[in-house]
Design a protein around this motif. Structure first.
Motif, PDB file in Angstrom:
ATOM      1  N   VAL A  76       0.499  -0.886  -0.100  1.00 17.88           N
ATOM      2  CA  VAL A  76       0.107   0.045   0.289  1.00 17.88           C
ATOM      3  C   VAL A  76       1.001   1.114  -0.097  1.00 17.88           C
ATOM      4  CG1 VAL A  76      -1.704   1.325   1.253  1.00 17.88           C
ATOM      5  CG2 VAL A  76      -2.303  -1.243   0.967  1.00 17.88           C
ATOM      6  N   GLN A  77       1.999   1.069   1.006  1.00 20.08           N
ATOM      7  CA  GLN A  77       2.760   2.632   0.996  1.00 20.08           C
ATOM      8  C   GLN A  77       3.330   2.543  -0.213  1.00 20.08           C
ATOM      9  OE1 GLN A  77       4.575   3.003   4.431  1.00 20.08           O
ATOM     10  NE2 GLN A  77       4.977   5.320   4.429  1.00 20.08           N
ATOM     11  N   ALA A  78       4.296   2.206  -0.770  1.00 15.12           N
ATOM     12  CA  ALA A  78       5.215   1.627  -1.676  1.00 15.12           C
ATOM     13  C   ALA A  78       4.090   2.141  -3.003  1.00 15.12           C
ATOM     14  CB  ALA A  78       5.694   1.119  -1.797  1.00 15.12           C
ATOM     15  N   GLY A  79       3.150   1.591  -3.165  1.00 16.10           N
ATOM     16  CA  GLY A  79       2.104   1.437  -3.970  1.00 16.10           C
ATOM     17  C   GLY A  79       2.086   2.682  -4.374  1.00 16.10           C
ATOM     18  N   GLU A  80       1.862   3.219  -2.859  1.00 24.03           N
ATOM     19  CA  GLU A  80       0.971   4.740  -3.587  1.00 24.03           C
ATOM     20  C   GLU A  80       1.454   5.907  -4.128  1.00 24.03           C
ATOM     21  OE1 GLU A  80       0.024   7.280   0.294  1.00 24.03           O
ATOM     22  OE2 GLU A  80      -1.743   5.893  -0.237  1.00 24.03           O
ATOM     23  N   LEU A  81       3.348   5.759  -3.283  1.00 24.03           N
ATOM     24  CA  LEU A  81       4.621   6.647  -3.708  1.00 24.03           C
ATOM     25  C   LEU A  81       4.135   6.079  -5.168  1.00 24.03           C
ATOM     26  CD1 LEU A  81       6.571   6.434  -0.372  1.00 24.03           C
ATOM     27  CD2 LEU A  81       5.422   7.712  -1.055  1.00 24.03           C
ATOM     28  N   VAL A 156       8.595   2.238  11.839  1.00 24.55           N
ATOM     29  CA  VAL A 156       7.714   2.871  12.501  1.00 24.55           C
ATOM     30  C   VAL A 156       7.851   4.684  12.115  1.00 24.55           C
ATOM     31  CG1 VAL A 156       8.627   4.167  14.565  1.00 24.55           C
ATOM     32  CG2 VAL A 156       7.460   2.344  14.455  1.00 24.55           C
ATOM     33  N   VAL A 157       9.690   4.346  11.115  1.00 28.78           N
ATOM     34  CA  VAL A 157      10.810   5.443  10.665  1.00 28.78           C
ATOM     35  C   VAL A 157       9.459   5.525   8.799  1.00 28.78           C
ATOM     36  CG1 VAL A 157      12.173   6.446   9.253  1.00 28.78           C
ATOM     37  CG2 VAL A 157      12.517   4.721  11.130  1.00 28.78           C
ATOM     38  N   ALA A 158       8.711   4.954   8.418  1.00 25.16           N
ATOM     39  CA  ALA A 158       7.944   4.709   7.376  1.00 25.16           C
ATOM     40  C   ALA A 158       7.218   5.532   7.179  1.00 25.16           C
ATOM     41  CB  ALA A 158       7.164   3.630   6.991  1.00 25.16           C
ATOM     42  N   ALA A 159       6.009   5.241   8.651  1.00 25.98           N
ATOM     43  CA  ALA A 159       4.880   6.305   8.885  1.00 25.98           C
ATOM     44  C   ALA A 159       4.977   7.772   9.857  1.00 25.98           C
ATOM     45  CB  ALA A 159       4.621   5.726  11.028  1.00 25.98           C
ATOM     46  N   LEU A 160       5.947   7.656   9.763  1.00 24.29           N
ATOM     47  CA  LEU A 160       6.611   9.095  10.567  1.00 24.29           C
ATOM     48  C   LEU A 160       6.651   9.817   8.811  1.00 24.29           C
ATOM     49  CD1 LEU A 160       9.261   8.674  13.123  1.00 24.29           C
ATOM     50  CD2 LEU A 160       6.641   9.350  13.689  1.00 24.29           C
ATOM     51  N   CYS A 161       7.747   9.175   8.192  1.00 25.32           N
ATOM     52  CA  CYS A 161       7.944   9.812   7.064  1.00 25.32           C
ATOM     53  C   CYS A 161       6.600  10.496   5.384  1.00 25.32           C
ATOM     54  CB  CYS A 161       8.824   9.276   6.055  1.00 25.32           C
ATOM     55  SG  CYS A 161      10.924   8.913   6.681  1.00 25.32           S
ATOM     56  N   ALA A 162       5.509   9.469   6.143  1.00 24.30           N
ATOM     57  CA  ALA A 162       3.746   9.872   5.740  1.00 24.30           C
ATOM     58  C   ALA A 162       3.383  10.483   6.120  1.00 24.30           C
ATOM     59  CB  ALA A 162       2.841   8.117   5.344  1.00 24.30           C
ATOM     60  N   ARG A 163       4.278  11.579   7.611  1.00 22.75           N
ATOM     61  CA  ARG A 163       3.137  12.023   8.099  1.00 22.75           C
ATOM     62  C   ARG A 163       4.347  13.743   7.647  1.00 22.75           C
ATOM     63  NH1 ARG A 163      -2.103  12.092   9.483  1.00 22.75           N
ATOM     64  NH2 ARG A 163      -2.217  10.017  10.420  1.00 22.75           N
ATOM     65  N   SER A 164       5.110  13.337   7.340  1.00 24.77           N
ATOM     66  CA  SER A 164       6.769  14.693   7.206  1.00 24.77           C
ATOM     67  C   SER A 164       6.312  15.785   5.529  1.00 24.77           C
ATOM     68  CB  SER A 164       7.639  14.576   7.367  1.00 24.77           C
ATOM     69  OG  SER A 164       7.971  13.209   5.981  1.00 24.77           O
ATOM     70  N   ARG A 165       7.091  16.729   5.497  1.00 29.67           N
ATOM     71  CA  ARG A 165       6.374  17.382   3.935  1.00 29.67           C
ATOM     72  C   ARG A 165       7.359  16.344   3.080  1.00 29.67           C
ATOM     73  NH1 ARG A 165       8.214  23.689   6.081  1.00 29.67           N
ATOM     74  NH2 ARG A 165       6.327  23.797   7.656  1.00 29.67           N
ATOM     75  N   ARG A 166       8.264  15.189   3.007  1.00 30.03           N
ATOM     76  CA  ARG A 166       8.581  14.786   2.590  1.00 30.03           C
ATOM     77  C   ARG A 166       7.854  13.133   2.553  1.00 30.03           C
ATOM     78  NH1 ARG A 166      15.009  15.962   1.241  1.00 30.03           N
ATOM     79  NH2 ARG A 166      14.323  14.761  -0.547  1.00 30.03           N
ATOM     80  N   ALA A 168       7.988  11.178   0.092  1.00 25.42           N
ATOM     81  CA  ALA A 168       8.686   9.808  -0.252  1.00 25.42           C
ATOM     82  C   ALA A 168       9.941   9.599   0.105  1.00 25.42           C
ATOM     83  CB  ALA A 168       8.957  10.689  -1.943  1.00 25.42           C
ATOM     84  N   ALA A 169      10.687  10.127   1.185  1.00 23.47           N
ATOM     85  CA  ALA A 169      11.553   9.787   2.275  1.00 23.47           C
ATOM     86  C   ALA A 169      11.045   8.319   2.633  1.00 23.47           C
ATOM     87  CB  ALA A 169      11.483  10.482   3.060  1.00 23.47           C
ATOM     88  N   ALA A 170       9.695   7.776   3.048  1.00 21.36           N
ATOM     89  CA  ALA A 170       9.952   6.635   2.843  1.00 21.36           C
ATOM     90  C   ALA A 170       9.658   5.066   3.085  1.00 21.36           C
ATOM     91  CB  ALA A 170       8.133   6.019   3.810  1.00 21.36           C
ATOM     92  N   LEU A 171      10.984   5.319   1.227  1.00 23.00           N
ATOM     93  CA  LEU A 171      10.924   4.830   0.035  1.00 23.00           C
ATOM     94  C   LEU A 171      11.855   4.226   0.896  1.00 23.00           C
ATOM     95  CD1 LEU A 171      10.726   5.980  -3.212  1.00 23.00           C
ATOM     96  CD2 LEU A 171       9.583   4.281  -2.265  1.00 23.00           C
ATOM     97  N   ALA A 172      13.086   4.909   1.892  1.00 22.55           N
ATOM     98  CA  ALA A 172      14.115   3.713   2.458  1.00 22.55           C
ATOM     99  C   ALA A 172      13.756   2.861   3.196  1.00 22.55           C
ATOM    100  CB  ALA A 172      15.064   5.157   2.845  1.00 22.55           C
ATOM    101  N   PRO A 173      13.151   3.258   4.362  1.00 21.02           N
ATOM    102  CA  PRO A 173      12.662   2.192   5.199  1.00 21.02           C
ATOM    103  C   PRO A 173      11.805   1.324   5.060  1.00 21.02           C
ATOM    104  CG  PRO A 173      11.344   4.285   5.773  1.00 21.02           C
ATOM    105  CD  PRO A 173      12.571   4.780   4.367  1.00 21.02           C
ATOM    106  N   LEU A 174      10.985   1.554   3.903  1.00 24.39           N
ATOM    107  CA  LEU A 174      10.930   0.678   3.345  1.00 24.39           C
ATOM    108  C   LEU A 174      11.454  -0.722   1.948  1.00 24.39           C
ATOM    109  CD1 LEU A 174       7.301   2.425   1.567  1.00 24.39           C
ATOM    110  CD2 LEU A 174       7.387   0.864   3.408  1.00 24.39           C
ATOM    111  N   ALA A 175      12.519   0.460   1.759  1.00 25.37           N
ATOM    112  CA  ALA A 175      13.171  -0.958   1.139  1.00 25.37           C
ATOM    113  C   ALA A 175      14.087  -1.837   2.185  1.00 25.37           C
ATOM    114  CB  ALA A 175      14.521   0.732   0.257  1.00 25.37           C
ATOM    115  N   ALA A 176      14.208  -1.117   3.824  1.00 23.85           N
ATOM    116  CA  ALA A 176      15.011  -1.725   4.256  1.00 23.85           C
ATOM    117  C   ALA A 176      13.877  -3.184   4.588  1.00 23.85           C
ATOM    118  CB  ALA A 176      14.664  -1.281   5.985  1.00 23.85           C
ATOM    119  N   VAL A 177      12.931  -2.780   4.533  1.00 23.45           N
ATOM    120  CA  VAL A 177      11.613  -4.045   4.644  1.00 23.45           C
ATOM    121  C   VAL A 177      12.121  -4.669   3.132  1.00 23.45           C
ATOM    122  CG1 VAL A 177       9.658  -4.451   5.157  1.00 23.45           C
ATOM    123  CG2 VAL A 177      10.152  -2.208   6.351  1.00 23.45           C
TER     124      VAL A 177
END
Length: 340
Positions: A76-81, A156-166, A168-177
């Motif tokens: 869901v998160q990766a596909g949305e980005l 957790v980091v991906a969730a915080l990124c989703a609420r931030s101004r950027r 797309a930064a969530a791609l990094a923690p999602l890649a870690a998963v």
């Protein structure tokens, strides 16, 4: 003379899209799909193991269910980005009029699933029945424990990124998963473990973009049905071209991964005599069905009929949800014996 009142188009405000279901009908459909996604990991392991003589690992059903949620959150998160990036490439697209994102909620679901999986690892790969069963400190001393904690923190980091101004930064923690899942699936004792992990990274990444991307693209089409129907058709066409590449990569890595674990001479036998093989066969059949839906949608889209293309595309994303659940079951089953 009385002014005539035109009947509304079947698709609501735009005849290019199919008729909208009543709210109750859509809610029932969602509940059915959620129930199906839950039933597969709950019943799948026992059905696959039946008659094979293989023993199920303790807690296999819980592991399958938790990993289904984890994979779904990742998709869901990766596909949305991914879909939002495609939408920005469409000329004339109303980028400010996209659907409400689910990225603020999906990573928390992934976090809870990863936390549940970490608790199982902390109890020696057994389902814990009390907090006293958990050896939290022991997680830091094992490879599986470290990977489990990495996934928990990454969500957790991906969730915080989703609420931030950027976001797309969530791609990094999602890649870690994704990397953590790939390493977990191929322990160092396995033959050519790093090759297997690399194949899994590509396979899981492409699958997440395919499934989650299509889901968000279809939600975007519904949002743009009145404001920008032409942009919606262009977005679906752009996604279709990228999805063809993703499917090719998924197929190639899937075949290579299968041959690593089931040599050519034993594939046909293990596909019907082992739980892993049976589940893999079910996944292959489902992907073939998904491919038929995808080809049907693309063919109709090329003919300029967005409404007709939307129907098989919705069936495609629903079937992909089932594929995600079957894939989760696959990760919880005992690996086949590599016969030489």
């Amino acid at each position: 003379m009385r002014p005539t009142t035109e009947a509304p188009a079947p698709g609501g405000d735009d005849p290019a899209l199919p008729a909208r279901r009543p709210a109750t009908g859509r809610a029932v459909l969602v509940l059915v799909l959620v129930a199906a996604a839950a039933v597969i990991p709950l019943l799948g392991p026992s059905a696959a193991l039946d008659g094979t003589g293989e023993a199920a690992a303790p807690g296999v059903t819980g592991v399958a269910l938790l990993r289904t949620v984890l994979f779904a959150a990742l998709c869901v998160q990766a596909g949305e980005l991914f879909a939002e990036r495609l939408a920005r490439r469409v000329p004339g697209a109303p980028s400010a009029d996209g659907p409400r994102g689910w990225s603020a909620y999906a990573p928390w679901a992934g976090f809870l699933a990863a936390l549940g999986l970490a608790s199982i690892v902390a109890n020696g790969n057994l389902v814990p029945h009390a907090l006293s069963d958990l050896d939290i400190a022991g997680l830091y001393g094992t490879r599986d424990g470290t990977l489990a904690l990495l996934e928990v923190n990454a969500f957790v980091v991906a969730a915080l990124c989703a609420r931030s101004r950027r976001p797309a930064a969530a791609l990094a923690p999602l890649a870690a998963v994704v990397v953590a899942e790939a390493l977990r699936a191929h322990p160092p004792a396995e033959h050519t473990a790093y090759l297997g992990s690399a194949l899994t990274v590509v396979h899981l990444t492409c699958a997440a973009l395919w499934v989650g991307g299509l889901l968000h693209v279809l939600r975007t089409l519904r949002r743009w049905r009145t404001t920008a129907p032409e942009a919606g058709a262009a977005l679906l066409g752009l996604y279709a071209r990228v999805a063809a590449v993703l499917l090719a990569a998924i197929t190639a890595t899937g075949v290579c991964s299968t041959l690593r674990r089931m040599p050519v001479g034993t594939v046909l036998d293990q596909l019907v005599t082992t739980a892993y093989g049976r589940t893999l066969l079910a996944k292959v059949i489902l992907v073939a069905v998904v491919s038929v839906f995808a080809l049907s949608a693309r063919r109709r889209l090329r003919h300029g009929d967005l409404g007709a293309a939307y129907v098989p595309a919705r069936a495609e994303v629903a079937a992909l949800g089932v594929v995600v659940a079957v894939s989760a079951v696959l990760t919880a089953l005992p690996l086949p014996i590599r016969w030489s």
